[in-house]
Design a protein around this motif. Structure first.
Motif, PDB file in Angstrom:
ATOM      1  N   SER A   5      12.541 210.958  31.888  1.00 47.80           N
ATOM      2  CA  SER A   5      12.041 210.050  30.529  1.00 47.80           C
ATOM      3  C   SER A   5      12.440 208.721  30.740  1.00 47.80           C
ATOM      4  CB  SER A   5      12.656 210.843  29.474  1.00 47.80           C
ATOM      5  OG  SER A   5      12.198 212.245  29.361  1.00 47.80           O
ATOM      6  N   VAL A   6      13.721 208.374  31.196  1.00 47.59           N
ATOM      7  CA  VAL A   6      14.455 207.233  31.464  1.00 47.59           C
ATOM      8  C   VAL A   6      15.044 207.248  32.908  1.00 47.59           C
ATOM      9  CG1 VAL A   6      16.049 205.451  30.644  1.00 47.59           C
ATOM     10  CG2 VAL A   6      14.790 207.046  29.006  1.00 47.59           C
ATOM     11  N   ALA A   7      14.481 206.032  33.464  1.00 52.33           N
ATOM     12  CA  ALA A   7      15.198 205.879  35.040  1.00 52.33           C
ATOM     13  C   ALA A   7      15.993 204.510  34.829  1.00 52.33           C
ATOM     14  CB  ALA A   7      14.196 205.730  36.067  1.00 52.33           C
ATOM     15  N   LEU A   8      17.247 204.507  35.513  1.00 52.47           N
ATOM     16  CA  LEU A   8      17.975 203.276  35.616  1.00 52.47           C
ATOM     17  C   LEU A   8      18.222 203.123  36.984  1.00 52.47           C
ATOM     18  CD1 LEU A   8      19.261 205.060  33.091  1.00 52.47           C
ATOM     19  CD2 LEU A   8      20.609 203.184  32.714  1.00 52.47           C
ATOM     20  N   PHE A   9      17.579 201.777  37.550  1.00 51.92           N
ATOM     21  CA  PHE A   9      17.554 201.554  38.937  1.00 51.92           C
ATOM     22  C   PHE A   9      18.663 200.608  39.117  1.00 51.92           C
ATOM     23  CE2 PHE A   9      12.637 202.607  39.756  1.00 51.92           C
ATOM     24  CZ  PHE A   9      12.806 203.954  39.475  1.00 51.92           C
ATOM     25  N   SER A  10      19.215 200.715  40.265  1.00 53.45           N
ATOM     26  CA  SER A  10      20.051 199.851  40.914  1.00 53.45           C
ATOM     27  C   SER A  10      19.425 199.006  41.765  1.00 53.45           C
ATOM     28  CB  SER A  10      21.348 200.248  41.360  1.00 53.45           C
ATOM     29  OG  SER A  10      22.289 200.821  40.536  1.00 53.45           O
ATOM     30  N   LEU A  11      19.045 197.631  41.421  1.00 49.23           N
ATOM     31  CA  LEU A  11      18.296 196.640  41.957  1.00 49.23           C
ATOM     32  C   LEU A  11      19.142 195.599  42.812  1.00 49.23           C
ATOM     33  CD1 LEU A  11      15.324 196.600  39.697  1.00 49.23           C
ATOM     34  CD2 LEU A  11      15.769 198.421  41.465  1.00 49.23           C
ATOM     35  N   GLY A  12      18.454 194.434  42.961  1.00 49.38           N
ATOM     36  CA  GLY A  12      19.216 193.203  43.331  1.00 49.38           C
ATOM     37  C   GLY A  12      18.962 192.886  44.875  1.00 49.38           C
ATOM     38  N   VAL A  43      11.724 202.138  33.015  1.00 51.65           N
ATOM     39  CA  VAL A  43      12.720 202.031  33.823  1.00 51.65           C
ATOM     40  C   VAL A  43      13.678 200.790  33.267  1.00 51.65           C
ATOM     41  CG1 VAL A  43      13.142 201.081  36.267  1.00 51.65           C
ATOM     42  CG2 VAL A  43      11.289 202.579  35.902  1.00 51.65           C
ATOM     43  N   ILE A  44      14.815 200.869  33.717  1.00 52.43           N
ATOM     44  CA  ILE A  44      15.787 200.121  33.071  1.00 52.43           C
ATOM     45  C   ILE A  44      16.415 199.284  34.377  1.00 52.43           C
ATOM     46  CG2 ILE A  44      17.896 199.417  31.896  1.00 52.43           C
ATOM     47  CD1 ILE A  44      17.051 202.003  29.955  1.00 52.43           C
ATOM     48  N   PRO A  45      16.306 198.124  34.476  1.00 58.12           N
ATOM     49  CA  PRO A  45      16.831 197.536  35.921  1.00 58.12           C
ATOM     50  C   PRO A  45      18.138 197.266  35.593  1.00 58.12           C
ATOM     51  CG  PRO A  45      14.946 196.237  35.270  1.00 58.12           C
ATOM     52  CD  PRO A  45      15.368 197.313  34.086  1.00 58.12           C
ATOM     53  N   LEU A  46      19.047 197.718  36.552  1.00 59.94           N
ATOM     54  CA  LEU A  46      20.389 197.414  36.456  1.00 59.94           C
ATOM     55  C   LEU A  46      20.865 196.554  37.928  1.00 59.94           C
ATOM     56  CD1 LEU A  46      22.021 200.824  35.292  1.00 59.94           C
ATOM     57  CD2 LEU A  46      21.424 198.833  33.907  1.00 59.94           C
ATOM     58  N   HIS A  47      22.155 196.030  38.118  1.00 56.38           N
ATOM     59  CA  HIS A  47      22.548 195.618  39.375  1.00 56.38           C
ATOM     60  C   HIS A  47      21.707 194.682  39.972  1.00 56.38           C
ATOM     61  CE1 HIS A  47      23.921 196.503  43.601  1.00 56.38           C
ATOM     62  NE2 HIS A  47      25.226 196.883  43.135  1.00 56.38           N
ATOM     63  N   PHE A  48      21.619 193.447  39.228  1.00 53.92           N
ATOM     64  CA  PHE A  48      21.001 192.451  39.969  1.00 53.92           C
ATOM     65  C   PHE A  48      21.440 190.894  39.316  1.00 53.92           C
ATOM     66  CE2 PHE A  48      19.054 193.570  35.741  1.00 53.92           C
ATOM     67  CZ  PHE A  48      19.192 192.433  34.847  1.00 53.92           C
TER      68      PHE A  48
END
Length: 472
Positions: free
Chosen positions: A185-192, A225-230
């Motif tokens: 339902s909700v994905a939090l992706f560590s990106l950057g 998708v919620i982007p994190l870590h960027f």
């Protein structure tokens, strides 16, 4: 926000890097806690110096009570700093097996291996299941992502609804297995696109870049998708603008939602919440107020009178936009002065902010151009009638929400009623003065030649004075 079958309220606050607060009903989760101030320096295992270039918007003192911590790995300072370590004591923590050994003797820290599942009763006595997912980060180091699910989350297409936190990883095909077992339902992706030097020379990528994030999104098909870590570290080679550019090029910008740092944001609402009224939102004194009843009848009369005196003309509504939105410099200045005066009274600035952050996203739910969130506030700068209308609907939303939350008592008078009446007062001369506006509005409301319902909405909302009907 996105629509989901998840039977739970989901709120997320992005603190910075991979640190996020996830609120699921009575359960509050914290990911990869980092709270050190801007300018903090760390020396990595390779001897390289890392400097934090952002100030976390929240400190430890600002956090809600935390029930559970998902720690992707404990050996990197940007995922767990000294302040974050203070939060581990006495709390349930899920991390890698190496991490659990390094954090001993904390009894509530649980080390896990990829695809291992642990069941935990927490958050008001409900039972949640935590499943570890594989990561590929630095060679020789352990790292995990996590899936959180519960029976009361419900299912989608026979698969349990879940929240997924990727942890620090590049794209790996093994993560596609998530879709076979879970509905995310909700994905939090560590990106950057974090890059570090290789011992033998060259650079190594250790977190996902934008294209990898899009690929993983397509593999596991999350609702959002919620982007994190960027942001905030020199080893990140892609920031928000680069990520936004790629997801737009890939045509999936509606799936990625960036959060304002430190802002508690509602991410999902359920089908039931969207389609049925809340039991707490019953009729109140507002609908019985004589002032509201009289204003409602006045508005109905205006609309009926408009329909009777101005039959639809076969002119495309777009032609009226420029005509009706053209003001002389003197008229525009006068209108802006009036709107400034309106906003200076009472809680109206608060209502305007609430409209932009809470009301408009709902009205723009199926409109990627965000007409209510982007165009309407701009039009309202030179249209006092429209400004009063959006303030009225925002005030009404706050009144009902505060009443349902138990933060206010039933009132005999309402700010929204005053604004509603003022909007109608300002609307009346506009309808009398702009016959073509009436034509365009009625044409947009009644035309059967539109290609789709969406086209009808665009036309009716495209007429400057027509907005007031839509909002009221």
């Amino acid at each position: 926000m996105a629509i989901t079958n998840l039977n739970s309220s989901v709120r997320v606050t992005h603190v910075g890097t991979a640190t996020a607060i996830i609120e699921l009903d009575n359960l509050t989760i914290l990911t990869d806690p980092y709270f050190s101030p801007e300018g903090t320096e760390w020396i990595g295992k390779s001897g390289a110096k890392l400097v934090n270039s952002y100030q976390p918007p929240l400190g430890l003192e600002d956090l809600p009570p935390i029930d559970l911590i998902l720690l992707s790995h404990e050996d990197h300072k940007d995922n767990l700093d000294d302040l974050g370590r203070q939060l581990l004591n006495g709390r349930h923590v899920f991390t890698t097996t190496d991490g659990a050994r390094n954090l001993a003797p904390r009894k509530a820290v649980r080390g896990m291996k990829p695809w291992e599942m642990v069941s935990l009763q927490i958050g008001g006595g409900r039972r949640y299941e935590i499943t570890a997912t594989p990561c590929q980060h630095l060679p020789g180091g352990e790292c995990l992502g996590f899936i959180v699910t519960a029976e009361h989350f419900g299912t989608s297409n026979g698969k349990p609804n879940t929240i997924y936190f990727s942890g620090d990883t590049v794209y790996i095909e093994e993560l596609a297995k998530i879709k076979h077992r879970f509905h995310v339902s909700v994905a939090l992706f560590s990106l950057g696109k974090a890059m570090v030097p290789k011992p033998g020379g060259g650079m190594l990528q250790i977190t996902m870049d934008s294209k990898q994030a899009v690929q993983l999104m397509r593999d596991i098909e999350p609702d959002i998708v919620i982007p994190l870590h960027f942001e905030g570290w020199s080893l990140f080679k892609e920031g928000k603008s680069e990520i936004e550019e790629v997801v737009k090029e890939e045509g999936v910008e509606d799936k990625f939602k960036f959060l304002a740092p430190g802002v508690d944001t509602k991410i999902l609402f359920s089908i039931e919440e969207f389609s049925t009224p809340s039991t707490g939102w019953q009729l109140d004194d507002f609908v019985l107020d004589p002032g509201y009843v009289a204003s409602r009848e006045e508005l109905r009369w205006l609309m009926l009178n408009t329909a009777q005196t101005a039959p639809p003309s076969p002119v495309h509504g777009d032609s009226f936009i420029s005509e009706l939105d053209t003001h002389s410099g003197e008229d525009r200045s006068s209108a802006q002065h009036t709107t400034s005066h309106l906003l200076s009274q009472g809680r109206r600035i608060e209502y305007l902010k609430n409209y932009i952050s809470q009301v408009a996203p709902w009205l723009d739910m199926f409109d990627s151009s965000r007409a209510f969130g982007m165009q309407v506030p701009l039009l309202a700068q030179t249209s006092p009638a429209l400004l009063c209308a959006i303030l009225a609907i925002s005030a009404r939303q706050k009144e009902r929400k505060e009443a349902s939350d138990g933060k206010s008592t039933p009132q005999k008078s309402f700010d929204s009623l005053e604004l509603y009446q003022e909007a109608i007062r300002l609307l009346t001369p506009l309808l009398q003065a702009h016959d073509q506006a009436k034509d365009a509005l009625l044409f947009s409301m009644h035309s059967k030649s539109m290609d789709s319902v969406a086209d009808c909405f665009k036309l009716s909302f495209g007429v400057t004075r027509g907005w007031i009907y839509a909002v009221l």
